[in-house]
Design an enzyme around this catalytic site. Structure first.
Site, PDB file in Angstrom:
ATOM      1  N   GLU A 170       0.828  -1.212   0.000  1.00 35.17           N
ATOM      2  CA  GLU A 170       0.000   0.000   0.000  1.00 35.17           C
ATOM      3  C   GLU A 170       0.862   1.262   0.000  1.00 35.17           C
ATOM      4  O   GLU A 170       0.602   2.208  -0.728  1.00 35.17           O
ATOM      5  CB  GLU A 170      -0.949   0.008   1.211  1.00 35.17           C
ATOM      6  CG  GLU A 170      -1.970  -1.121   1.222  1.00 35.17           C
ATOM      7  CD  GLU A 170      -2.747  -1.265  -0.076  1.00 35.17           C
ATOM      8  OE1 GLU A 170      -2.895  -0.276  -0.821  1.00 35.17           O
ATOM      9  OE2 GLU A 170      -3.186  -2.390  -0.370  1.00 35.17           O
ATOM     10  N   HIS A 265      -4.746  -6.211 -11.143  1.00 35.09           N
ATOM     11  CA  HIS A 265      -4.284  -7.248 -10.218  1.00 35.09           C
ATOM     12  C   HIS A 265      -4.018  -8.559 -10.960  1.00 35.09           C
ATOM     13  O   HIS A 265      -3.384  -9.456 -10.409  1.00 35.09           O
ATOM     14  CB  HIS A 265      -5.331  -7.509  -9.128  1.00 35.09           C
ATOM     15  CG  HIS A 265      -5.540  -6.360  -8.200  1.00 35.09           C
ATOM     16  ND1 HIS A 265      -6.525  -5.426  -8.397  1.00 35.09           N
ATOM     17  CD2 HIS A 265      -4.881  -5.982  -7.087  1.00 35.09           C
ATOM     18  CE1 HIS A 265      -6.476  -4.533  -7.428  1.00 35.09           C
ATOM     19  NE2 HIS A 265      -5.485  -4.838  -6.624  1.00 35.09           N
TER      20      HIS A 265
HETATM   21 ZN   LIG Z   1      -2.455  -2.641  -4.943  1.00 32.59          ZN
END
Ligand SMILES: [Zn+2]
Length: 343
Positions: A170, A265
């Site tokens: 993050e 992703h």
């Molecule tokens: Zn990410």
């Protein structure tokens, strides 16, 4: 649906929300998480625009502090960001607070020690994090301004602060926002997700002082809950084996499988596998040489919001020979690793 800066992809949340083998309560947690993620995505888009404007007008980045300050907030299971300030996180009675505080500090230390980077913006920016976001919120995110962590539903995902690579993932979204400024769509989105997994995994290896052979290369290993483990799932993603059946979010492994609009992703499996292949061929520790090559491309290319994967690959080829002239083994490993995934 467009990808975001979350660690769990949207369609995994949708799949779990409809998984009849889960209790209605757990399904509800995933429905709620998916709803919240759409809102956070809007906030992130605005924050990225502000960063671009600020960077365009700033002459030089002035360091505000030699090392970043950390501030931690408790959402108390609401969705109000940042929440209530936690006075002294390292001494908190709350284990999540102690965890996030210690690991965020370690990630800042990793960037400073290994890459000589002072925080997300390289100007000592305060690192702002919120914990206990939402009710059974099954994700973690960077919204362009701060990091936030959910407690998970407890069965598929546990507390998102438990996996140190998730915190580094993050925080790295923040670094990307201040460097390449990659979009979250198409190939640039895949590169954005890749950089977060890549530096997340490198941080985890650095913290454990592992060689590339000792590392497990798993992303989110420590947030896999008991019900997911019972199904044979051991991680969110695996950089060594992105398509593995043990991944909650299996990925593509070759650029020929890439399609425009694909969730980043999933497309990030291509550069993830290339990075792993190159690191294994070079040996030693991932952050020593290959990590330096990646960081150089990340920080010397300027803003490249729509960067293609092939462009990124070629820039690592150039950076390898610029940083380590005469190291033909490294140059050959970088070239071969990308070729293996079709780039
Ligand atoms: Zn990410």
């Amino acid at each position: 649906m467009r990808c975001t800066c979350h660690i769990v992809p949207a369609d995994v949340l949708r799949r779990l929300a409809q998984d009849a083998s889960l209790s209605q309560d757990t399904q509800r947690a995933f429905i709620d998480t998916a709803k919240v993620d759409v809102e956070q995505r809007r906030i992130r888009v605005q924050a990225v625009k502000l960063t671009m404007v600020a960077q365009a007008t700033a002459q030089t980045v002035t360091a505000l502090a030699p090392a970043p300050a950390l501030s931690l907030y408790d959402c108390n299971h609401t969705q109000n960001l940042p929440g209530t300030p936690i006075a002294n996180p390292p001494a908190s009675a709350d284990q999540t607070a102690r965890n996030v505080s210690a690991t965020t500090s370690d990630v800042a230390d990793f960037y400073a020690t290994v890459f000589k980077r002072n925080s997300i913006d390289d100007g000592g920016m305060t690192l702002l994090s919120s914990i206990h976001y939402g009710i059974k919120y099954a994700n973690a995110f960077w919204n362009g301004l701060q990091m936030a962590y959910g407690d998970g539903d407890g069965l598929i995902f546990t507390d998102f602060s438990q996996s140190n690579d998730v915190i580094a993932h993050e925080l790295t979204h923040g670094v990307t926002q201040y460097t390449l400024q990659l979009n979250y769509t198409n190939e640039a989105g895949g590169l954005n997700e890749h950089l977060s997994d890549c530096f997340g995994s490198m941080f985890r290896q650095w913290k454990a002082n592992q060689t590339v052979a000792q590392a497990d290369w798993l992303i989110g290993k420590d947030i896999v809950g008991p019900q997911a483990q019972a199904k044979g799932l051991t991680c969110l993603r695996d950089m060594a084996n992105p398509a593995g059946a043990h991944c909650i979010g299996p990925q593509i492994t070759h650029f020929s499988q890439y399609k425009a609009g694909m969730d980043p992703h999933y497309s990030s499996g291509v550069p993830n596998l290339a990075f792993h292949t190159i690191c294994m061929a070079v040996g030693g520790q991932s952050w020593d040489k290959v990590g330096q090559v990646w960081y150089r491309v990340m920080t010397t290319s300027g803003a490249k919001p729509a960067m293609r994967m092939k462009t990124f690959a070629n820039r690592t080829r150039s950076a390898a020979s610029q940083l380590y002239p005469g190291d033909t083994a490294l140059s050959q490993a970088v070239d071969a690793g990308w070729k293996q995934v079709g780039l």
